[in-house]
Design an enzyme around this catalytic site. Sequence first.
Site, PDB file in Angstrom:
ATOM      1  N   ASN A 173       7.774 -14.747  20.043  1.00 21.10           N
ATOM      2  CA  ASN A 173       8.808 -14.220  19.136  1.00 21.10           C
ATOM      3  C   ASN A 173       8.620 -12.743  18.781  1.00 21.10           C
ATOM      4  OD1 ASN A 173       6.630 -14.575  17.517  1.00 21.10           O
ATOM      5  ND2 ASN A 173       7.606 -15.955  16.067  1.00 21.10           N
TER       6      ASN A 173
ATOM      7  N   TYR B 241      -5.313 -15.135  12.146  1.00 19.23           N
ATOM      8  CA  TYR B 241      -4.463 -16.318  11.951  1.00 19.23           C
ATOM      9  C   TYR B 241      -5.194 -17.462  11.229  1.00 19.23           C
ATOM     10  CZ  TYR B 241      -0.306 -14.774  14.499  1.00 19.23           C
ATOM     11  OH  TYR B 241       0.850 -14.133  14.880  1.00 19.23           O
TER      12      TYR B 241
ATOM     13  N   THR C 186      11.256 -17.286  12.428  1.00 19.61           N
ATOM     14  CA  THR C 186      10.243 -17.542  13.474  1.00 19.61           C
ATOM     15  C   THR C 186      10.811 -17.872  14.854  1.00 19.61           C
ATOM     16  OG1 THR C 186       8.724 -18.362  11.783  1.00 19.61           O
ATOM     17  CG2 THR C 186       8.246 -18.995  14.052  1.00 19.61           C
TER      18      THR C 186
ATOM     19  N   LYS D 279       3.950  -8.209  19.561  1.00 19.92           N
ATOM     20  CA  LYS D 279       3.135  -9.177  20.301  1.00 19.92           C
ATOM     21  C   LYS D 279       3.229  -8.913  21.815  1.00 19.92           C
ATOM     22  CE  LYS D 279       3.447 -12.904  16.853  1.00 19.92           C
ATOM     23  NZ  LYS D 279       4.129 -14.192  16.549  1.00 19.92           N
TER      24      LYS D 279
ATOM     25  N   HIS E 126       4.758 -10.052  14.849  1.00 21.28           N
ATOM     26  CA  HIS E 126       4.134 -10.649  13.661  1.00 21.28           C
ATOM     27  C   HIS E 126       4.334  -9.671  12.513  1.00 21.28           C
ATOM     28  CE1 HIS E 126       1.308 -12.269  10.774  1.00 21.28           C
ATOM     29  NE2 HIS E 126       0.886 -11.019  10.610  1.00 21.28           N
TER      30      HIS E 126
ATOM     31  N   GLU F 218      -4.471  -8.250   5.860  1.00 23.66           N
ATOM     32  CA  GLU F 218      -4.235  -7.936   7.275  1.00 23.66           C
ATOM     33  C   GLU F 218      -4.393  -6.432   7.563  1.00 23.66           C
ATOM     34  OE1 GLU F 218      -0.486  -9.754   8.300  1.00 23.66           O
ATOM     35  OE2 GLU F 218      -1.269 -11.776   7.940  1.00 23.66           O
TER      36      GLU F 218
HETATM   37  P1  AMP Z   1       3.281 -15.902  11.878  1.00 21.12           P
HETATM   38  O1  AMP Z   1       3.899 -14.923  12.826  1.00 21.12           O
HETATM   39  O2  AMP Z   1       2.217 -15.382  11.014  1.00 21.12           O
HETATM   40  O3  AMP Z   1       4.282 -16.743  11.171  1.00 21.12           O
HETATM   41  O4  AMP Z   1       2.423 -16.871  12.823  1.00 21.12           O
HETATM   42  C1  AMP Z   1       2.904 -18.000  13.278  1.00 21.12           C
HETATM   43  C2  AMP Z   1       3.236 -17.809  14.716  1.00 21.12           C
HETATM   44  O5  AMP Z   1       2.898 -19.009  15.373  1.00 21.12           O
HETATM   45  C3  AMP Z   1       4.726 -17.631  14.948  1.00 21.12           C
HETATM   46  O6  AMP Z   1       5.117 -16.303  14.865  1.00 21.12           O
HETATM   47  C4  AMP Z   1       4.884 -18.217  16.324  1.00 21.12           C
HETATM   48  O7  AMP Z   1       4.529 -17.293  17.341  1.00 21.12           O
HETATM   49  C5  AMP Z   1       3.859 -19.330  16.331  1.00 21.12           C
HETATM   50  N1  AMP Z   1       4.416 -20.633  15.910  1.00 21.12           N
HETATM   51  C6  AMP Z   1       4.876 -20.969  14.687  1.00 21.12           C
HETATM   52  N2  AMP Z   1       5.298 -22.257  14.677  1.00 21.12           N
HETATM   53  C7  AMP Z   1       5.083 -22.732  15.925  1.00 21.12           C
HETATM   54  C8  AMP Z   1       5.299 -23.997  16.567  1.00 21.12           C
HETATM   55  N3  AMP Z   1       5.808 -25.031  15.918  1.00 21.12           N
HETATM   56  N4  AMP Z   1       4.958 -24.113  17.854  1.00 21.12           N
HETATM   57  C9  AMP Z   1       4.415 -23.075  18.536  1.00 21.12           C
HETATM   58  N5  AMP Z   1       4.183 -21.861  17.988  1.00 21.12           N
HETATM   59  C10 AMP Z   1       4.504 -21.689  16.706  1.00 21.12           C
END
Ligand code: AMP
Length: 143
Positions: A122, A49, A91, A9, A125, A136
């Site tokens: 983070n 997403y 996460t 990312k 992905h 994907e």
């Molecule tokens: P994924 O990487 O597919 O799990 O996409 C979800 C992404 O959304 C996470 O990797 C984070 O960057 C972001 N995310 C998930 N939960 C939260 C949250 N509660 N608040 C803000 N960002 C979030």
Amino acid sequence: MERTLVLIKPDGVDRNLIGEIIKRFENGGLKVRDMKMVAPKKEFVEIHYAMHKGKPFFDLLIKYLANRQVVAMVLEGKDAVALVRKIVGTTDPSKADKGTIRGDLGNDSREKADAEHRSIYNVIHASGTPEEAKVELKLWFGK
Ligand code: AMP
């Protein structure tokens, strides 16, 4: 052999973590089969997403990735989806185990992200399931 999609990312790219991240996947037994750097358009990130549509952080998540440089790659290995998720960690980087990418290289937390009204930064992905990986990989690499 299984294939999965990984994105480094924008925070990972900005913080010069590309090499360190690829090294961890390669050392973990995964093969890089394809790779590119792109700045995906907002509409493209929304498709990527789509499963998070309606969640409170959806718009923040789109803003985090849209029009910013990411490295997309196809990783291959035995049980690649689960293996990559293990190497990446959970996460929230502040809660991720030491030894994982997010645990060692992440510098954010859900609390900080909430306070600053933004997505959790983070670094990575990674596809969540083999089914998501198929969708994907098709979206990002057309295969
Ligand atoms: P994924 O990487 O597919 O799990 O996409 C979800 C992404 O959304 C996470 O990797 C984070 O960057 C972001 N995310 C998930 N939960 C939260 C949250 N509660 N608040 C803000 N960002 C979030």
